[in-house]
Write an enzyme that holds these catalytic residues in place. Structure first.
Site, PDB file in Angstrom:
ATOM      1  N   SER A  33       0.842  -1.198   0.000  1.00 14.60           N
ATOM      2  CA  SER A  33       0.000   0.000   0.000  1.00 14.60           C
ATOM      3  C   SER A  33       0.874   1.243   0.000  1.00 14.60           C
ATOM      4  CB  SER A  33      -0.946  -0.039   1.211  1.00 14.60           C
ATOM      5  OG  SER A  33      -1.940   0.956   1.090  1.00 14.60           O
ATOM      6  N   ASN A  34       0.328   2.387   0.366  1.00 13.28           N
ATOM      7  CA  ASN A  34       1.093   3.638   0.414  1.00 13.28           C
ATOM      8  C   ASN A  34       0.553   4.508   1.544  1.00 13.28           C
ATOM      9  OD1 ASN A  34      -1.054   5.500  -0.672  1.00 13.28           O
ATOM     10  ND2 ASN A  34      -0.897   4.051  -2.379  1.00 13.28           N
ATOM     11  N   HIS A  35       1.175   5.682   1.729  1.00 10.58           N
ATOM     12  CA  HIS A  35       0.884   6.516   2.902  1.00 10.58           C
ATOM     13  C   HIS A  35      -0.275   7.489   2.712  1.00 10.58           C
ATOM     14  CE1 HIS A  35       4.155   5.171   5.383  1.00 10.58           C
ATOM     15  NE2 HIS A  35       5.012   5.337   4.398  1.00 10.58           N
TER      16      HIS A  35
END
Ligand code: CTP
Ligand code: CA
Length: 229
Positions: A33-35
């Site tokens: 995923s990512n932030h």
């Protein structure tokens, strides 16, 4: 005053917004995923609802309350997000604020992956491309009349943003320099530059995501009205 802002500016319009990250499963307990916090997209959904639109918000996994009078659909992966966006059509305006994972593991292991006993080897994940949600909607048969993208960049921000505007067939792109600290990803503030089809650029200086969202929504309402006439 700023408070009775734009009441009715978007009445009668259906606004579709996606927001947050996507999660791409590796196995039953792991993902890529990512932030992305989803804050900008949720602020846009809130502002659009305040402006009188019917708002559908397709949200990846985020920790945010649903804005008042916004219909929220929770999704996990990019593929789920694409299907949920398509299911919400038709829409007058689509704002793609989600940080869609560009790749996903080619398969999701059915069981939790285990290290090979007695080996110090690394491991390799094979990734495949996810669909481009924005390009799919912006070139589809039910294309929302106004399609808006975000471009989070760390270098040559305007150059890459212009390229995405044209490649994805957008009406407007909102460029975001994520190399600056304190704004953008996961922060409460943002600063953006809008680029339209005539390649006219408008810079909105650093402000809260709420304030920027209202400014962006007013401009998009004007763009829709302009397209009507
Ligand atoms: N986007 C999308 N689906 C994807 C990737 C991106 O809908 N699979 C949308 C984003 O929501 C954003 C815009 O496309 O509105 C630009 O996203 P960005 O990540 O900046 O661009 P990419 O086309 O993915 O290019 P790259 O990450 O290689 O810069
Ligand atoms: Ca990307």
């Amino acid at each position: 005053a700023a408070d009775c802002f734009q009441r009715g500016l978007l009445s009668g319009r259906h606004v579709l917004i996606n927001a947050g990250p996507t999660r791409e499963a590796i196995d039953p307990v792991r993902y890529i995923s990512n932030h992305s916090s989803g804050k900008m997209g949720f602020a846009l959904a809130e502002a659009a609802a305040e402006a009188g639109a019917r708002v559908t918000l397709i949200a990846g996994p985020v920790n945010l309350p649903t804005p008042t009078r916004v219909q929220r659909v929770d999704v996990v992966s990019a593929q789920d997000m694409l299907e949920a966006c398509q299911a919400a059509l038709p829409a007058d305006l689509f704002i793609a604020s989600a940080a869609v994972a560009d790749y996903r593991p080619d398969t999701c292991a059915e069981q939790k992956l285990k290290k090979t006993p007695g080996s110090d080897d690394g491991m390799t994940l094979r990734l495949i491309r996810n669909p481009d949600i924005l390009a799919t909607l912006a070139t589809g048969a039910q294309r929302p009349r106004c399609c808006v993208g975000f471009a989070a960049e760390t270098q040559d921000v305007l150059g890459y943003a212009r390229d995405k505007l044209q490649r994805k067939n957008l009406d407007l792109i909102i460029a975001n320099d994520v190399s600056q600290s304190g704004i953008g990803f996961n922060s409460d503030d943002n600063a953006v530059t809008l680029i339209d089809q005539q390649l006219t650029t408008t810079t909105l200086p650093q402000a809260s995501k709420q304030k920027l969202a209202r400014d962006i929504i007013s401009r998009l309402a004007a763009l829709l009205d302009q397209q009507d006439s």
